[in-house]
Design a protein around this motif. Structure first.
Motif, short mmCIF file in Angstrom:
data_model
loop_
_atom_site.label_atom_id
_atom_site.label_comp_id
_atom_site.label_asym_id
_atom_site.label_seq_id
_atom_site.Cartn_x
_atom_site.Cartn_y
_atom_site.Cartn_z
N ILE A 105 0.86 -1.18 0.00
CA ILE A 105 0.00 0.00 0.00
C ILE A 105 0.90 1.23 0.00
CG2 ILE A 105 -0.21 0.04 2.52
CD1 ILE A 105 -2.99 1.22 2.18
N ARG A 118 -6.97 4.16 5.90
CA ARG A 118 -6.60 3.27 4.80
C ARG A 118 -5.66 2.16 5.28
NH1 ARG A 118 -6.46 5.47 -0.45
NH2 ARG A 118 -5.31 3.56 -0.98
N PHE A 122 -6.39 -1.85 5.13
CA PHE A 122 -5.47 -2.67 4.34
C PHE A 122 -4.93 -3.84 5.16
CE2 PHE A 122 -0.92 -3.42 3.40
CZ PHE A 122 -1.04 -3.99 2.14
#
Length: 203
Positions: A105, A118, A122
């Motif tokens: 990521i 995020r 993830f």
């Protein structure tokens, strides 16, 4: 006992009938200066009744029993999260030789709030997919140079991401992390070891 009179020479003589009658009259008329105490129990201070039955003993006042205080059980202390563990030697050697990570990521260009959200999603997804090691790219940045959205300094994520990964609530997903090798970004990225679901809490 017959009263006797004493003469001047010290000898005693018997009283005449008239003297004895006068003495008996005097004895009947004399009253004691102090009344005789009742023949009861001095320790109790209660005289026995006239009919001869034993006097009741004074009863002591009822004692008040205090309510017993039950000790409250101590609150359960939550178990401490497992300590962070470094990457396994075999995994580190494979990555240094060019092996690819299971997923990656890139958090470039995101604010701290968006990057934090995020990153959590993830990592949870990586655990659900059974990944072992993932790569988180933060960028090296320049702490002395301002830039990015909302005036945040560059390199903020590089400093913040390790703190997020070390949070106690992330220990159920993250086993440990360390700086990535040159092939994967060096100081601008992190290898993150994901905890397997079946052995959660055993690493």
């Amino acid at each position: 006992m017959t009263p006797r009179a004493t003469t001047r020479r010290g000898r005693r003589r018997l009283l005449s009938g008239e003297e004895r009658a006068l003495w008996a009259h005097v004895v009947r008329e004399v009253k004691p200066l102090r009344p005789q105490p009742p023949t009861g129990d001095p320790a109790e201070g209660v005289a026995p009744p006239v009919d001869g039955t034993p006097a009741p003993r004074p009863t002591s006042p009822p004692t008040m029993s205090l309510p017993t205080m039950t000790a409250k059980p101590a609150p359960a202390v939550p178990p401490s999260p497992p300590p962070l563990a470094p990457l396994e030697h075999k995994a580190r050697r494979r990555l240094s030789r060019g092996a690819e990570v299971d997923a990656r990521i890139d958090l470039h260009g995101l604010t701290q709030t968006a990057a934090h959200r995020r990153l959590r999603l993830f990592l949870v997804e990586a655990q659900a997919l059974g990944h072992g090691v993932v790569l988180v790219i933060t960028g090296k940045g320049d702490p002395d140079r301002l830039g990015g959205l909302f005036g945040e300094g560059r390199g903020v994520l590089r400093r913040a991401v390790p703190l997020w990964l070390a949070e106690p609530e992330m220990r159920s997903v993250v086993v440990g992390f360390e700086a990535a090798g040159r092939r994967h970004g060096g100081e601008g990225a992190l290898y993150v070891r994901i905890r397997r679901r079946r052995d959660r809490g055993m690493d």
